[in-house]
Design a protein around this motif. Structure first.
Motif, PDB file in Angstrom:
ATOM      1  N   ARG A 218       3.125  -4.387 -13.289  1.00  0.00           N
ATOM      2  CA  ARG A 218       1.793  -3.962 -12.838  1.00  0.00           C
ATOM      3  C   ARG A 218       1.451  -4.579 -11.484  1.00  0.00           C
ATOM      4  O   ARG A 218       0.906  -3.899 -10.607  1.00  0.00           O
ATOM      5  N   GLU A 219       1.790  -5.854 -11.302  1.00  0.00           N
ATOM      6  CA  GLU A 219       1.517  -6.497 -10.019  1.00  0.00           C
ATOM      7  C   GLU A 219       2.282  -5.803  -8.893  1.00  0.00           C
ATOM      8  O   GLU A 219       1.721  -5.560  -7.815  1.00  0.00           O
ATOM      9  N   ALA A 220       3.535  -5.448  -9.131  1.00  0.00           N
ATOM     10  CA  ALA A 220       4.329  -4.747  -8.119  1.00  0.00           C
ATOM     11  C   ALA A 220       3.710  -3.387  -7.788  1.00  0.00           C
ATOM     12  O   ALA A 220       3.647  -2.985  -6.616  1.00  0.00           O
ATOM     13  N   GLN A 221       3.245  -2.686  -8.796  1.00  0.00           N
ATOM     14  CA  GLN A 221       2.595  -1.390  -8.569  1.00  0.00           C
ATOM     15  C   GLN A 221       1.323  -1.541  -7.748  1.00  0.00           C
ATOM     16  O   GLN A 221       1.059  -0.750  -6.831  1.00  0.00           O
ATOM     17  N   LEU A 222       0.531  -2.551  -8.071  1.00  0.00           N
ATOM     18  CA  LEU A 222      -0.706  -2.781  -7.334  1.00  0.00           C
ATOM     19  C   LEU A 222      -0.427  -3.187  -5.894  1.00  0.00           C
ATOM     20  O   LEU A 222      -1.127  -2.745  -4.974  1.00  0.00           O
TER      21      LEU A 222
ATOM     22  N   GLU B  55       2.206  -2.339  -4.143  1.00  0.00           N
ATOM     23  CA  GLU B  55       2.676  -1.127  -3.459  1.00  0.00           C
ATOM     24  C   GLU B  55       1.511  -0.211  -3.088  1.00  0.00           C
ATOM     25  O   GLU B  55       1.527   0.423  -2.034  1.00  0.00           O
ATOM     26  N   ALA B  56       0.505  -0.161  -3.935  1.00  0.00           N
ATOM     27  CA  ALA B  56      -0.670   0.674  -3.681  1.00  0.00           C
ATOM     28  C   ALA B  56      -1.690  -0.023  -2.788  1.00  0.00           C
ATOM     29  O   ALA B  56      -2.742   0.535  -2.502  1.00  0.00           O
ATOM     30  N   ALA B  57      -1.391  -1.246  -2.358  1.00  0.00           N
ATOM     31  CA  ALA B  57      -2.288  -2.046  -1.519  1.00  0.00           C
ATOM     32  C   ALA B  57      -3.650  -2.267  -2.185  1.00  0.00           C
ATOM     33  O   ALA B  57      -4.686  -2.287  -1.528  1.00  0.00           O
ATOM     34  N   THR B  58      -3.622  -2.444  -3.502  1.00  0.00           N
ATOM     35  CA  THR B  58      -4.839  -2.714  -4.259  1.00  0.00           C
ATOM     36  C   THR B  58      -5.088  -4.217  -4.275  1.00  0.00           C
ATOM     37  O   THR B  58      -4.183  -4.994  -4.560  1.00  0.00           O
ATOM     38  N   ALA B  59      -6.299  -4.613  -3.975  1.00  0.00           N
ATOM     39  CA  ALA B  59      -6.652  -6.032  -3.955  1.00  0.00           C
ATOM     40  C   ALA B  59      -6.598  -6.615  -5.360  1.00  0.00           C
ATOM     41  O   ALA B  59      -6.973  -5.964  -6.336  1.00  0.00           O
ATOM     42  N   THR B  60      -6.103  -7.835  -5.450  1.00  0.00           N
ATOM     43  CA  THR B  60      -6.064  -8.548  -6.728  1.00  0.00           C
ATOM     44  C   THR B  60      -6.532  -9.984  -6.524  1.00  0.00           C
ATOM     45  O   THR B  60      -6.514 -10.496  -5.408  1.00  0.00           O
ATOM     46  N   LEU B  61      -6.933 -10.596  -7.610  1.00  0.00           N
ATOM     47  CA  LEU B  61      -7.311 -12.016  -7.615  1.00  0.00           C
ATOM     48  C   LEU B  61      -6.510 -12.713  -8.710  1.00  0.00           C
ATOM     49  O   LEU B  61      -6.538 -12.281  -9.863  1.00  0.00           O
ATOM     50  N   GLY B  62      -5.795 -13.731  -8.365  1.00  0.00           N
ATOM     51  CA  GLY B  62      -5.137 -14.573  -9.352  1.00  0.00           C
ATOM     52  C   GLY B  62      -4.009 -13.951 -10.146  1.00  0.00           C
ATOM     53  O   GLY B  62      -3.600 -14.491 -11.167  1.00  0.00           O
TER      54      GLY B  62
ATOM     55  N   ALA C 211      -5.333 -17.799 -18.706  1.00  0.00           N
ATOM     56  CA  ALA C 211      -5.122 -17.085 -17.446  1.00  0.00           C
ATOM     57  C   ALA C 211      -6.226 -16.048 -17.281  1.00  0.00           C
ATOM     58  O   ALA C 211      -6.794 -15.564 -18.259  1.00  0.00           O
ATOM     59  N   CYS C 212      -6.505 -15.740 -16.026  1.00  0.00           N
ATOM     60  CA  CYS C 212      -7.505 -14.722 -15.703  1.00  0.00           C
ATOM     61  C   CYS C 212      -7.059 -14.057 -14.414  1.00  0.00           C
ATOM     62  O   CYS C 212      -6.599 -14.729 -13.487  1.00  0.00           O
ATOM     63  N   LEU C 213      -7.172 -12.754 -14.354  1.00  0.00           N
ATOM     64  CA  LEU C 213      -6.828 -12.044 -13.124  1.00  0.00           C
ATOM     65  C   LEU C 213      -7.860 -10.967 -12.861  1.00  0.00           C
ATOM     66  O   LEU C 213      -8.574 -10.538 -13.758  1.00  0.00           O
ATOM     67  N   GLY C 214      -7.952 -10.560 -11.613  1.00  0.00           N
ATOM     68  CA  GLY C 214      -8.879  -9.510 -11.232  1.00  0.00           C
ATOM     69  C   GLY C 214      -8.146  -8.434 -10.453  1.00  0.00           C
ATOM     70  O   GLY C 214      -7.247  -8.729  -9.670  1.00  0.00           O
ATOM     71  N   VAL C 215      -8.549  -7.184 -10.680  1.00  0.00           N
ATOM     72  CA  VAL C 215      -7.977  -6.049  -9.956  1.00  0.00           C
ATOM     73  C   VAL C 215      -9.125  -5.326  -9.264  1.00  0.00           C
ATOM     74  O   VAL C 215     -10.100  -4.951  -9.897  1.00  0.00           O
ATOM     75  N   GLY C 216      -8.975  -5.177  -7.961  1.00  0.00           N
ATOM     76  CA  GLY C 216     -10.002  -4.526  -7.168  1.00  0.00           C
ATOM     77  C   GLY C 216      -9.937  -3.013  -7.274  1.00  0.00           C
ATOM     78  O   GLY C 216      -9.076  -2.465  -7.959  1.00  0.00           O
ATOM     79  N   PRO C 217     -10.816  -2.345  -6.565  1.00  0.00           N
ATOM     80  CA  PRO C 217     -10.812  -0.880  -6.590  1.00  0.00           C
ATOM     81  C   PRO C 217      -9.547  -0.343  -5.925  1.00  0.00           C
ATOM     82  O   PRO C 217      -8.990  -0.964  -5.032  1.00  0.00           O
ATOM     83  N   GLU C 218      -9.092   0.797  -6.403  1.00  0.00           N
ATOM     84  CA  GLU C 218      -7.893   1.404  -5.835  1.00  0.00           C
ATOM     85  C   GLU C 218      -8.197   1.925  -4.432  1.00  0.00           C
ATOM     86  O   GLU C 218      -9.285   2.422  -4.152  1.00  0.00           O
ATOM     87  N   ASN C 219      -7.223   1.756  -3.565  1.00  0.00           N
ATOM     88  CA  ASN C 219      -7.326   2.294  -2.215  1.00  0.00           C
ATOM     89  C   ASN C 219      -6.795   3.709  -2.210  1.00  0.00           C
ATOM     90  O   ASN C 219      -5.732   3.964  -2.752  1.00  0.00           O
ATOM     91  N   HIS C 220      -7.540   4.605  -1.654  1.00  0.00           N
ATOM     92  CA  HIS C 220      -7.094   6.007  -1.616  1.00  0.00           C
ATOM     93  C   HIS C 220      -6.792   6.422  -0.206  1.00  0.00           C
ATOM     94  O   HIS C 220      -7.309   6.038   0.733  1.00  0.00           O
TER      95      HIS C 220
END
Length: 115
Positions: free
Chosen positions: A49-53, A55-62, A106-115
């Protein structure tokens, strides 16, 4: 899990946990599943999932730190918390809580998808 208990588990010193805590505190919906899952089974899922995010240039936290925390647990079980969404910052948070529901491992955050 009661709201006050979850808020007490979220570490306000950690940036991701603090942001997640704010989302929960301000009434965002959340849920913790009480069925534990071996952390080792989650590592590969979240690594992909991290690799996919990325690749999509989606912001993540942690994200990377969360994967490392899960990896360090080996086959120990964790419970998943999910659907903790915040408007500011606009993130969806995923929590991993120990089997006894006494600590966020553990805790992680996923930002909005970039379109």
């Amino acid at each position: 899990m009661e709201l006050d208990h979850l808020l007490g588990l979220l570490d306000s010193e950690d940036e991701v946990s603090a942001a997640c805590r704010q989302a929960v505190l301000y009434g965002r919906r959340w849920r913790v599943h009480s069925t534990p899952v071996p952390a080792s089974e989650l590592v590969w899922i979240y690594t992909i999932r991290e690799a996919q995010l990325r690749e999509a240039a989606t912001a993540t936290l942690g994200f990377t730190a969360a994967i490392e925390s899960l990896r360090s647990l080996g086959s120990k079980a964790v419970c998943l918390g999910y659907a903790v969404s915040a408007d500011d910052p606009p993130y969806h948070f995923q929590l991993f809580i120990d089997e006894d529901l006494t600590a966020v491992v553990a805790c992680l955050g996923v930002g909005p998808e970039n379109h």
